[in-house]
Design a protein around this motif. Structure first.
Motif, PDB file in Angstrom:
ATOM      1  N   GLY A  76       0.820  -1.209   0.000  1.00 48.46           N
ATOM      2  CA  GLY A  76       0.000   0.000   0.000  1.00 48.46           C
ATOM      3  C   GLY A  76       0.848   1.251   0.000  1.00 48.46           C
ATOM      4  O   GLY A  76       0.562   2.210  -0.732  1.00 48.46           O
ATOM      5  N   ALA A  80       1.017   4.042  -3.000  1.00 53.49           N
ATOM      6  CA  ALA A  80       0.694   5.432  -2.688  1.00 53.49           C
ATOM      7  C   ALA A  80       1.874   6.361  -2.973  1.00 53.49           C
ATOM      8  O   ALA A  80       1.676   7.484  -3.438  1.00 53.49           O
ATOM      9  N   GLU A  84       1.268   9.406  -5.226  1.00 59.65           N
ATOM     10  CA  GLU A  84       1.183  10.688  -4.525  1.00 59.65           C
ATOM     11  C   GLU A  84       2.535  11.297  -4.160  1.00 59.65           C
ATOM     12  O   GLU A  84       2.579  12.435  -3.711  1.00 59.65           O
ATOM     13  N   MET A  91      -0.023   7.721   4.211  1.00 59.69           N
ATOM     14  CA  MET A  91      -1.402   7.283   4.010  1.00 59.69           C
ATOM     15  C   MET A  91      -1.535   5.954   3.276  1.00 59.69           C
ATOM     16  O   MET A  91      -2.590   5.329   3.341  1.00 59.69           O
ATOM     17  N   GLY A  92      -0.529   5.483   2.634  1.00 60.72           N
ATOM     18  CA  GLY A  92      -0.638   4.290   1.799  1.00 60.72           C
ATOM     19  C   GLY A  92      -0.959   3.012   2.558  1.00 60.72           C
ATOM     20  O   GLY A  92      -1.822   2.239   2.152  1.00 60.72           O
ATOM     21  N   LEU A  94      -2.356   2.599   5.584  1.00 58.94           N
ATOM     22  CA  LEU A  94      -3.700   2.608   6.178  1.00 58.94           C
ATOM     23  C   LEU A  94      -4.782   2.501   5.117  1.00 58.94           C
ATOM     24  O   LEU A  94      -5.812   1.862   5.340  1.00 58.94           O
ATOM     25  N   THR A  95      -4.568   3.106   3.972  1.00 55.94           N
ATOM     26  CA  THR A  95      -5.545   3.010   2.894  1.00 55.94           C
ATOM     27  C   THR A  95      -5.663   1.564   2.413  1.00 55.94           C
ATOM     28  O   THR A  95      -6.758   1.047   2.208  1.00 55.94           O
ATOM     29  N   ALA A  96      -4.535   0.894   2.264  1.00 54.39           N
ATOM     30  CA  ALA A  96      -4.544  -0.489   1.783  1.00 54.39           C
ATOM     31  C   ALA A  96      -5.183  -1.440   2.784  1.00 54.39           C
ATOM     32  O   ALA A  96      -5.859  -2.389   2.403  1.00 54.39           O
ATOM     33  N   SER A  98      -7.375  -0.601   5.253  1.00 49.51           N
ATOM     34  CA  SER A  98      -8.549  -0.044   5.934  1.00 49.51           C
ATOM     35  C   SER A  98      -9.712  -1.027   6.014  1.00 49.51           C
ATOM     36  O   SER A  98     -10.424  -1.064   7.019  1.00 49.51           O
TER      37      SER A  98
END
Length: 120
Positions: A76, A80, A84, A91-92, A94-96, A98
């Motif tokens: 993730g 990210a 980005e 953030m990568g 946690l996004t992956a 979540s």
């Protein structure tokens, strides 16, 4: 159904569990430290390109244990950062992860509703 894939998943996932149990039995490490070590090992093995072939070989046998969670976080962050830039580091992961984190919280709450907790 591919029985060979089930066998590979069982052997790899079971081996990861056996290694953790041996560490618990032979050292004074707490289970929490071993779990954190497994997540960190998943991140490091992914960073060195070792864990992806294991996932391709064993499927869920490599992605379900905590090393798989570390692998998910690392992938993730990698995606990210590619999309980005430097903010993707924050953030990568946690996004992956979540979906899995949310499911753990929701199902843990539901289980707590039905459990009879007793104070010490």
């Amino acid at each position: 159904m591919d029985l060979l894939m089930y066998g590979k998943a069982f052997l790899v996932g079971g081996s990861l569990c056996v290694i953790a149990q041996i560490i618990i039995d032979l050292t004074k490490m707490t289970p929490a430290r071993i779990l954190v070590g497994y997540v960190c090992a998943g991140v490091l093995l992914t960073a060195f390109g070792v864990y992806e072939p294991l996932v391709d070989f064993a499927g869920c046998g490599a992605t379900v244990p905590l090393t798989g969670f570390g692998h998910l976080l690392a992938k993730g962050v990698e995606r990210a950062v590619d999309a980005e830039g430097l903010p993707g580091v924050l953030m990568g992961g946690l996004t992956a992860a979540s979906g899995g984190i949310t499911a753990s919280i929701v199902f843990g709450y539901i289980a707590a509703l039905f459990a009879n907790g007793k104070p010490k």
